[in-house]
Design a protein around this motif. Structure first.
Motif, short mmCIF file in Angstrom:
data_model
loop_
_atom_site.label_atom_id
_atom_site.label_comp_id
_atom_site.label_asym_id
_atom_site.label_seq_id
_atom_site.Cartn_x
_atom_site.Cartn_y
_atom_site.Cartn_z
N ALA A 64 0.81 -1.22 0.00
CA ALA A 64 0.00 0.00 0.00
C ALA A 64 0.84 1.27 0.00
CB ALA A 64 -0.94 0.01 1.21
N PHE A 65 2.09 1.19 0.42
CA PHE A 65 2.93 2.38 0.52
C PHE A 65 3.88 2.53 -0.66
CE2 PHE A 65 2.78 3.42 5.34
CZ PHE A 65 1.41 3.21 5.34
N GLY A 66 3.74 1.66 -1.63
CA GLY A 66 4.60 1.78 -2.82
C GLY A 66 5.96 1.13 -2.61
N ASP A 67 6.91 1.59 -3.39
CA ASP A 67 8.25 0.99 -3.40
C ASP A 67 9.13 1.61 -2.31
OD1 ASP A 67 10.37 -0.55 -4.14
OD2 ASP A 67 11.01 0.74 -5.79
N VAL A 68 8.81 1.28 -1.07
CA VAL A 68 9.59 1.77 0.08
C VAL A 68 9.92 0.59 0.97
CG1 VAL A 68 8.51 4.06 0.03
CG2 VAL A 68 7.54 2.25 1.48
N GLU A 69 10.84 0.80 1.89
CA GLU A 69 11.15 -0.22 2.88
C GLU A 69 11.23 0.42 4.25
OE1 GLU A 69 15.11 -1.90 2.69
OE2 GLU A 69 15.79 -0.24 1.42
N VAL A 70 11.04 -0.39 5.27
CA VAL A 70 11.12 0.09 6.64
C VAL A 70 12.55 -0.08 7.13
CG1 VAL A 70 10.16 -0.03 8.97
CG2 VAL A 70 8.77 -0.71 6.99
N LYS A 71 13.15 1.01 7.60
CA LYS A 71 14.51 0.92 8.13
C LYS A 71 14.49 0.05 9.38
CE LYS A 71 18.49 3.80 9.42
NZ LYS A 71 18.99 5.19 9.57
N GLY A 103 13.93 9.46 13.57
CA GLY A 103 13.04 8.89 14.56
C GLY A 103 13.21 7.40 14.70
N ASP A 104 12.26 6.77 15.38
CA ASP A 104 12.34 5.33 15.66
C ASP A 104 11.86 4.48 14.50
OD1 ASP A 104 13.18 5.74 18.41
OD2 ASP A 104 11.12 6.39 18.80
N ILE A 105 10.86 4.97 13.77
CA ILE A 105 10.29 4.22 12.65
C ILE A 105 10.45 5.08 11.40
CG2 ILE A 105 8.15 3.35 11.61
CD1 ILE A 105 8.62 3.46 15.40
N GLU A 106 11.15 4.56 10.42
CA GLU A 106 11.45 5.36 9.23
C GLU A 106 11.21 4.57 7.96
OE1 GLU A 106 14.97 8.18 11.13
OE2 GLU A 106 15.52 6.28 10.17
N LEU A 107 10.65 5.27 6.96
CA LEU A 107 10.47 4.69 5.63
C LEU A 107 11.58 5.20 4.73
CD1 LEU A 107 6.62 4.89 4.97
CD2 LEU A 107 7.95 2.97 5.84
N LEU A 108 12.17 4.26 3.96
CA LEU A 108 13.27 4.61 3.06
C LEU A 108 12.85 4.42 1.62
CD1 LEU A 108 16.25 2.75 4.82
CD2 LEU A 108 15.44 5.08 5.23
#
Length: 439
Positions: free
Chosen positions: A277-284, A300-305
Motif C-alpha cells: 500500500a505504501f509503494g516501493d519503500v522499505e522500513v529501516k 526517529g524510531d520508525i522510518e520509511l526509506l
C-alpha cells in the motif's frame, strides 16, 4: 630471514613473553608463581562469584530489571559478540562463548586483571604467569554451572576450559595458534577491545548474556507457543482497536513500556509496507535501545526509506505530551536529510500545549516544506490503517492479523534483520502469552 618488527609478533624468553602489536605497543607477561597482588585480585573475583554475581546478573536480565547500555559497548565488541552467538551450533562455538563470558566477568569485577593470562598458580611445578588467573578453576566452579543452570550454553559439567586448545602456555593474543573451533577471530577481537579499554566490560557482559538469553531453548519454546497461540486467536483481532488494546496492555505490563511502544509501531509499519500500500519503500530496521539518533543517522524510531533516503519518520514518545524540544531537535536534523517529506511524533499521553505546538509546526512547515505531525498512538494507528485500506491492497482484518503476527515474531527474535532487539525478550513473551490466554 629478516622479520618486520612493525608486524604483530610474540617474543618468548625463558621467564617471560612479549607481545608486540602492530601499533608499536609492547605487553610483557612474566612467568612464575602468582604475585601477592594477583592473589588479592583472584580472591576478590572468587568472593564476588561466590556471592552470586553471574547468577544474579542473568536473573536480572531475564526479568528485564536491567538492560545493557549499548552506547558503552564498542562497535567492534558488538560485532564480535553478535558473530560469536550467531556462530553457535550444537558442536562448535560453545567453549569460546563460555570463555568470553568468563573474561567479561573477570574484567567487570577487577578491571586491572589481564584476561590474556589464563593460568595462575602458587605451585612452582606448574606453569603460571605472575599476574595470571586460573580460569579453569573459575570456569568449573562458577561460570559453567551458571550457564548450564539457565540453559544458556549446553556445556559439559567439567567446564569449557577442559578443552586442550584453550590451555596452551601462551597468552590470548592474535598470535594464539591453537586450533579453535568457532568464531576464533571474533573472540580475539573482544579480548583486544577489553585489554585496550575500548569497551565497557560490564555492559559488554550484559549484551552477551542478553543475546544468549534470546537464543536459549526455553525462549525458543515460549516463542513458538506465542506465535501458535496468536495464529489460533487471529479472529479475535479482526479490528484495529482490538490490536491497539492488546499492544497497549502488553506495554503497560512491562517496566520497559517505551521500548514496547517502539516495537509495536515498527511492527505495524512493517505490516503496512508488506501489503504494498505504501509503494516501493522499505522500513529501516529498528535501532537498538539507547542508540544515539545522530550517531546512527536517524530522525526517529520508525522510518520509511526510498532509495536509502529517509522520506518518512515517526518517533515514539511514551508518556510525554509536551514535545517542543523534540520538534526542535528534529528540525536540526533536516539539514542531513534532503528527501524527508513527513516527520511525526507519536505519544501515549494527552498532547500538551496544542496551540503553541501547532503554531511552531506551521512555522517549520513553511520554512522546510516538510509535513510535521504530533499524534496520539491510537490516532497514528488509525492514520496508518486509513492509508492501507484506501489503497485496496488489504482489509482491516488481514492487516490486524499481520500486525499481531509480526509483533510476536519481533519479540521472538524471528525477524532480526528488521528488528535486532537485544534486550532479553523472555519476560515480554511470557507476559504476552498470558494476555492472549485471557482473551
Amino acid at each position: 630471514m629478516k622479520y618486520n618488527e612493525k608486524e604483530k609478533h610474540l617474543r618468548v624468553f625463558i621467564n617471560k613473553s612479549e607481545y608486540h602489536s602492530d601499533n608499536n605497543c609492547i605487553e610483557e607477561f612474566k612467568e612464575g608463581v602468582v604475585s601477592n597482588e594477583a592473589k588479592m585480585r583472584i580472591k576478590h573475583v572468587k568472593e564476588i562469584f561466590q556471592n552470586g554475581f553471574l547468577n544474579q546478573l542473568i536473573c536480572d536480565l531475564r526479568e528485564n530489571k536491567i538492560v545493557a547500555d549499548i552506547e558503552k559497548v564498542s562497535v567492534t565488541a558488538q560485532n564480535s559478540l553478535n558473530e560469536l552467538v550467531d556462530s553457535l551450533t550444537s558442536q562448535v562455538g560453545r567453549a569460546l562463548i563460555g570463555l568470553s563470558v568468563m573474561q567479561l566477568c573477570v574484567k567487570s569485577i577487577v578491571p586491572k586483571q589481564n584476561v590474556r593470562l589464563h593460568k595462575g598458580s602458587s605451585n612452582r611445578g606448574s606453569f603460571s604467569w605472575v599476574e595470571g588467573i586460573s580460569m579453569r578453576t573459575l570456569d568449573k566452579n562458577f561460570v559453567t554451572p551458571a550457564l548450564r543452570k539457565y540453559d544458556l550454553l549446553r556445556l559439559n559439567a567439567d567446564g569449557f576450559m577442559m578443552t586442550r586448545s584453550l590451555a596452551e602456555n601462551y597468552p590470548y593474543t592474535y598470535l594464539y595458534k591453537a586450533n579453535l573451533r568457532g568464531a576464533r577471530d571474533q573472540w580475539l577481537n573482544l579480548v583486544e577491545e577489553l585489554e585496550k579499554e575500548k569497551t565497557e566490560p560490564i555492559e559488554s557482559l550484559k549484551y552477551l548474556l542478553s543475546k544468549l538469553l534470546n537464543a536459549a531453548s526455553e525462549f525458543n519454546d515460549k516463542t513458538n507457543d506465542l506465535i501458535e497461540m496468536a495464529q489460533k486467536k487471529c479472529k479475535k483481532f479482526a479490528e484495529k482497536n482490538a490490536v491497539i488494546t492488546l499492544v497497549e496492555k502488553h506495554s503497560e505490563s512491562s517496566d520497559y513500556a517505551a521500548r514496547l511502544l517502539e516495537i509495536s509501531m515498527h511492527s505495524l509499519m512493517q505490516a503496512a509496507v508488506s501489503t504494498g500500500a505504501f509503494g516501493d519503500v522499505e522500513v529501516k530496521p529498528l535501532s537498538q535501545m539507547r542508540s544515539a539518533n545522530k550517531k546512527h543517522g536517524n530522525i526517529g524510531d520508525i522510518e520509511l526509506l526510498e532509495n536509502n533516503d529517509i522520506i518518512e519518520s515517526w518517533d515514539a514518545k511514551y508518556g510525554k505530551g509536551y514535545l517542543r524540544e523534540e520538534i526542535e531537535e528534529a528540525v536540526e536534523k533536516l539539514e542531513n536529510h534532503n528527501y524527508v517529506e513527513t516527520i511525526g511524533f507519536v505519544t501515549t499521553a494527552a498532547i500538551d500545549r496544542t496551540k503553541e505546538i501547532n503554531k511552531r509546526i506551521e512555522e517549520i512547515e513553511n520554512l522546510y516544506s516538510v509535513n510535521f505531525q504530533v499524534l496520539t498512538f491510537s490516532a497514528w494507528v488509525s492514520q496508518i490503517y486509513k492509508r492501507c485500506l484506501s489503497s485496496n491492497f488489504t482489509n482491516e482484518k488481514d492487516l490486524s492479523c499481520k500486525w499481531v503476527q509480526i509483533y510476536c515474531e519481533y519479540l521472538g527474535q524471528k525477524r532480526r534483520e528488521q528488528a535486532p532487539i537485544d534486550e532479553p525478550c523472555l519476560d515480554w513473551v511470557i507476559s504476552l502469552i498470558q494476555i492472549l490466554k485471557d482473551i
